[in-house]
Every structure is written in structure tokens, then in C-alpha cells.
Design an enzyme around this catalytic site. Structure first.
Site, PDB file in Angstrom:
ATOM      1  CG  ASN A 159      -1.795   1.166   1.373  1.00  0.00           C
ATOM      2  OD1 ASN A 159      -1.389   2.292   1.097  1.00  0.00           O
ATOM      3  ND2 ASN A 159      -3.010   0.949   1.841  1.00  0.00           N
TER       4      ASN A 159
ATOM      5  NE  ARG B 199       8.530  21.180   2.998  1.00  0.00           N
ATOM      6  CZ  ARG B 199       9.819  21.393   3.234  1.00  0.00           C
ATOM      7  NH1 ARG B 199      10.662  21.467   2.252  1.00  0.00           N
ATOM      8  NH2 ARG B 199      10.252  21.535   4.474  1.00  0.00           N
TER       9      ARG B 199
ATOM     10  CG  HIS C 108      -7.941   3.443   1.434  1.00  0.00           C
ATOM     11  ND1 HIS C 108      -8.163   2.613   2.504  1.00  0.00           N
ATOM     12  CD2 HIS C 108      -9.092   4.146   1.286  1.00  0.00           C
ATOM     13  CE1 HIS C 108      -9.389   2.804   2.982  1.00  0.00           C
ATOM     14  NE2 HIS C 108      -9.966   3.739   2.263  1.00  0.00           N
TER      15      HIS C 108
ATOM     16  NE  ARG D 122      -8.127   6.900   4.302  1.00  0.00           N
ATOM     17  CZ  ARG D 122      -8.783   5.977   5.000  1.00  0.00           C
ATOM     18  NH1 ARG D 122     -10.048   6.152   5.297  1.00  0.00           N
ATOM     19  NH2 ARG D 122      -8.168   4.893   5.407  1.00  0.00           N
TER      20      ARG D 122
ATOM     21  CG  HIS E  93      -3.541   9.148   2.025  1.00  0.00           C
ATOM     22  ND1 HIS E  93      -4.536   8.534   1.340  1.00  0.00           N
ATOM     23  CD2 HIS E  93      -3.794   8.955   3.353  1.00  0.00           C
ATOM     24  CE1 HIS E  93      -5.369   7.993   2.223  1.00  0.00           C
ATOM     25  NE2 HIS E  93      -4.965   8.230   3.443  1.00  0.00           N
TER      26      HIS E  93
ATOM     27  CD  GLU F   2      -6.969  -0.795   1.084  1.00  0.00           C
ATOM     28  OE1 GLU F   2      -6.318  -1.790   1.414  1.00  0.00           O
ATOM     29  OE2 GLU F   2      -6.891   0.287   1.701  1.00  0.00           O
TER      30      GLU F   2
ATOM     31  CB  THR G 282      -6.428   4.439   9.476  1.00  0.00           C
ATOM     32  OG1 THR G 282      -6.139   3.285   8.699  1.00  0.00           O
ATOM     33  CG2 THR G 282      -6.432   4.064  10.951  1.00  0.00           C
TER      34      THR G 282
ATOM     35  CG  HIS H  87      -5.797  -1.723   9.332  1.00  0.00           C
ATOM     36  ND1 HIS H  87      -5.222  -0.923  10.290  1.00  0.00           N
ATOM     37  CD2 HIS H  87      -6.473  -0.897   8.507  1.00  0.00           C
ATOM     38  CE1 HIS H  87      -5.552   0.328  10.059  1.00  0.00           C
ATOM     39  NE2 HIS H  87      -6.308   0.376   8.974  1.00  0.00           N
ATOM     40  CG  ASP H  88      -2.782  -1.688  12.750  1.00  0.00           C
ATOM     41  OD1 ASP H  88      -2.086  -0.679  12.939  1.00  0.00           O
ATOM     42  OD2 ASP H  88      -4.023  -1.658  12.638  1.00  0.00           O
TER      43      ASP H  88
ATOM     44  N   GLY I 263       0.848  -1.304   4.434  1.00  0.00           N
ATOM     45  CA  GLY I 263       1.290   0.048   4.107  1.00  0.00           C
ATOM     46  C   GLY I 263       2.148   0.674   5.188  1.00  0.00           C
ATOM     47  CG  HIS I 264       1.734   3.182   9.404  1.00  0.00           C
ATOM     48  ND1 HIS I 264       1.704   4.541   9.216  1.00  0.00           N
ATOM     49  CD2 HIS I 264       2.373   2.974  10.579  1.00  0.00           C
ATOM     50  CE1 HIS I 264       2.279   5.136  10.239  1.00  0.00           C
ATOM     51  NE2 HIS I 264       2.695   4.209  11.080  1.00  0.00           N
TER      52      HIS I 264
HETATM   53  N1  PXP Z   1      -6.529  -2.806   4.439  1.00  0.00           N
HETATM   54  C1  PXP Z   1      -7.394  -1.756   4.500  1.00  0.00           C
HETATM   55  C2  PXP Z   1      -8.818  -1.999   4.151  1.00  0.00           C
HETATM   56  C3  PXP Z   1      -6.944  -0.482   4.864  1.00  0.00           C
HETATM   57  O1  PXP Z   1      -7.812   0.534   4.919  1.00  0.00           O
HETATM   58  C4  PXP Z   1      -5.584  -0.287   5.147  1.00  0.00           C
HETATM   59  C5  PXP Z   1      -5.079   1.076   5.481  1.00  0.00           C
HETATM   60  O2  PXP Z   1      -5.213   1.906   4.363  1.00  0.00           O
HETATM   61  C6  PXP Z   1      -4.719  -1.411   5.067  1.00  0.00           C
HETATM   62  C7  PXP Z   1      -5.229  -2.654   4.724  1.00  0.00           C
HETATM   63  C8  PXP Z   1      -3.255  -1.307   5.354  1.00  0.00           C
HETATM   64  O3  PXP Z   1      -3.059  -1.037   6.709  1.00  0.00           O
HETATM   65  P1  PXP Z   1      -1.611  -0.609   7.223  1.00  0.00           P
HETATM   66  O4  PXP Z   1      -1.317   0.731   6.608  1.00  0.00           O
HETATM   67  O5  PXP Z   1      -1.775  -0.548   8.713  1.00  0.00           O
HETATM   68  O6  PXP Z   1      -0.654  -1.662   6.766  1.00  0.00           O
END
Ligand code: PXP
Length: 243
Positions: free
Chosen positions: A8, A19, A44, A46, A51, A71, A102, A193-194, A216-217
């Protein structure tokens, strides 16, 4: 089975937007991530475009050599139009409200059944695979099977939190049960996620039939210290273990 790593790249866009110029360049980041081993690119967008922008999504599409996953919340007409015009390999439906920091919950597949059936049918008719974001709740997974989605994406924040607190068996248990049920009902399984370098291998070892993770993060944070190519390879290594 092989589990694909979809990277991601939202956070690359967050950095660029700080910037206002084009550094770092998100299209180049998507090209490089794939060269470095990513097996998919996730974005993703929004509604506030804080972003990834809608323009970015159009510009990334032609350079995808792996899989493109978009997403977002389908209750926004702008999102539906974007996905239908870009035609990614996969769309992941997320029930976010527009200003949400998020994603923090999965779909209620019973309450939103009719709405989801309409949206899923529209995307599937356009040849786009559909995944819906769900908590590891068996009722929601049964609901997902009834609305004809191709896959579910298990929301792994709960897993990550308990894993970090040292309770890994308790953390993984609901996900194992959820994944087995989803598979029995004919659904493909994604997770996200996470997820990070600490908790990914244990997830992969225990969740059967895992098609894809999107990260992603933590991955982008790790890349600051470890380098983008090395980081992608390290994440892939965590997935090269059989369940
Ligand atoms: N899956 C979904 C549906 C999300 O909204 C996100 C965050 O954009 C992720 C996965 C990825 O999560 P992370 O950035 O914590 O890895």
C-alpha cells in the site's frame, strides 16, 4: 499456499503532499515496489484526497505489472466512478466515513446486504474482483458469502494489538476460525491492517488459505531505516513459510 504481498503506497503520497511538489513520486514508487518484489500495489484514495489522489490512481494503472487493488467506500459516487473507469484487478470495499483517520471496522454484511449486493454486482459485471473488509466475526463472514463477494479481507488490527501485548495464541484464534469458515463457504481470503515485520510470520503460519496481505504503514516506516527493496524482501520472507 503462496500468499501475495500487496504494498500500500498511500504513505508515499502523504509524504509528497507535505510539500506540494512531486517528491517522492508515487508512480515511480509503484514501479520500483514491483521491481523490488511487490506482488501487488494497493491504494486507498479517500474523498479528501489527503494522500493518494484520484489523478494518482489513473497514473498508476498503466504501470501495473502485478495486481492493482483499490480500496475505498462505495457509498461515494466518486469512488464508484473511479474504480469503474480504472478497472483494477481488485476492489476492496471498506465502510469508512470520509474523514476517518484510518479504517477501524469491517462491514456489517447483514445490515448492508442489499447495498453491498448492488455494488458487488456492478463491479463484478465490469470484470473486477471484489473483496470486502470484515472483522473475524462468523456471522459477518456467513453474510459475506451470501452477497456473492469473491473474497473477504480480514481486518487484522485486533490481531496486531493482542500480538504486541504478548498474547499471540489468543490473538490468532478468531482469525483461524474465520478463515476456515470463509474457505468452506467458497470465499478467497485477504488480510490487512497493522501487519508488520514482527507479527506477519505468525499470521501466515496459522491462517490457512491466505491469498494476499496488503501492508502500508509499517512497511513504509521500515523502509526509512532498511531501504525500500530490502524491506519488501524482508516482508516477503515472512510469508515464505507454510501454514
Ligand atoms: N486494508 C485496509 C482496508 C486499509 O484501509 C488499510 C489502510 O489503508 C490497510 C489494509 C493497510 O493497513 P496498514 O497501513 O496498517 O498496513
Amino acid at each position: 499456499m503462496h500468499t501475495r504481498l500487496s504494498v500500500n503506497i498511500n504513505k508515499i503520497a502523504t509524504l509528497r503532499n507535505a510539500r506540494g511538489g512531486n517528491n517522492p513520486n508515487v508512480v515511480k514508487a509503484a514501479i520500483d515496489a514491483q521491481l523490488f518484489g511487490a506482488e501487488g500495489i494497493t491504494v486507498h484514495p479517500r474523498p479528501d484526497e489527503r494522500h493518494i489522489t484520484y489523478k494518482d490512481v489513473h497514473e498508476i494503472k498503466p504501470i501495473i505489472q502485478t495486481e492493482f487493488n483499490i480500496e475505498g467506500n462505495p457509498s461515494e459516487k466518486k469512488f464508484m466512478d473511479l474504480v469503474l473507469s480504472v478497472k483494477p484487478h481488485q476492489v476492496t470495499l471498506v465502510p469508512d466515513v470520509s474523514l476517518q483517520l484510518t479504517s477501524d471496522h469491517g462491514w456489517d454484511t447483514l445490515k448492508h446486504k442489499d447495498f453491498l449486493i448492488d455494488v458487488i454486482t456492478t463491479f463484478k459485471k465490469a470484470g473486477i474482483r471484489v473483496s470486502i473488509f470484515v472483522d473475524p466475526d462468523l456471522k459477518m463472514i456467513e453474510g459475506a458469502a451470501k452477497i456473492n463477494t469473491d473474497r473477504i479481507e480480514l481486518y487484522t488490527e485486533g490481531y496486531a494489538r493482542l500480538y504486541a501485548a504478548g498474547k499471540k495464541e489468543k490473538a490468532i484464534q478468531p482469525y483461524v476460525i474465520a478463515a476456515k469458515l470463509a474457505h468452506q463457504l467458497g470465499l478467497g481470503i485477504n488480510a490487512g491492517h497493522d501487519l508488520d515485520l514482527q507479527n506477519l510470520q505468525y499470521l501466515k503460519q496459522h491462517i490457512p488459505f491466505l491469498d494476499e496481505v496488503s501492508i502500508g504503514h509499517a512497511l513504509i516506516c521500515d523502509a526509512l531505516y532498511l531501504g525500500f527493496e530490502n524491506t519488501i524482501q524482508l516482508y516477503k520472507r515472512q510469508l515464505q513459510i507454510s501454514e
